[in-house]
Scaffold this motif. Sequence first.
Motif: not given
Length: 362
Positions: A212-234
């Motif tokens: 249902q959301m295939k045309d949507y973009k979810i923008i994630v803005a903010g700072e945090g630990s690099r390792s945690y952000i990498q886990l989220l991306k994975e």
Amino acid sequence: MRILQYIPNIDKSSGGTTSYIQLLASKLGKLVDLHIVTHLSSNVVEIKNCTIHYIPTIAHFIAMKREWLKILMEIQPDVIHVNCCWMPGCAYVQKWAQSLGYKVVLTPHGMLEPWIIKRHYWNKKIPALLLYQKKTVAKADIINATAETEKANILKLGYNDKVVVIPNGIDVDNIVMKNKWTKQKKILFLSRIHEKKGLEILIESVERLKNQMKDYKIIVAGEGSRSYIQLLKEYTKKCLVDSMFDFVGGVYGIQKWKLYRCADVFILPTYSENFGIVVAEALASGTPVITTKGAPWQDLETCHCGFWTEIGIDGTVDALRKFLTLSASDLEVMGKNGRKLIEDKYSSKIMAEKMFELYKSL
């Protein structure tokens, strides 16, 4: 009236607490002679209408105490206001001030919420409670909560019953509201990137709704630990939704407000917030909000400007499904309702005036 506030840092990466002190100072500094004591960090923000003093950190215990007491002697404030918990520096500045007879207001900023206390409970929270934190809360002359739910949770601890609610506020007069609500198919998360913010919930919810959301973009803005952000991306890759997520890093100033206005909806699937200043910022920008009952925003439902869900994937999925059915005119009504709510109830001017009266009471 001379007021001295202590906050561990005023760094961009600290999120809500730094925003709080910025917004409060902008209005409170016009009502009192305001001084802020803090420690140096790499990305300090500008704070207007106050005098800022930097002292050594707790790692330099003797030097920190000496400089703190020197500032007290020079300023001789009428009231001292300590921000945050769990950091030994907060406890010590309160102890040193009260030993000299000063009255202290303590604002925990949600750090006494159940979710926070349970986190690292045995190896961090219990030692801190036994050594200094319980005593610090108990001895505060007044505890400032930012919502009735936070007040209730503080009272449940049984350490101190002198709790006063003053909601956070934002400088709504200087926030430009969007002027069109045509769907851009953009969903915004903007906050400090931390485990408590529930980004895993958002990722799994999008996975359930990816058709249902295939045309949507979810923008994630903010700072945090690099390792945690990498886990989220994975994790977005594992859930096969990585093409829908855009991690843009910390965004500030004009660009931040542009993100709020360009988003169809703002989402904060948090486990725990004492206020959630980003929710207020989004509403002031005319953007409806989805957040959880981990944040004190029942106003989203009562004022018809968003969705206040149960914590977890089911609640978030349900709210996103409802959002997907909304028309541009529906979003406009909700956006204008949200702006009015912030103007009427959550302006920084109102916050500063209430804080001024609290200081006078001491």
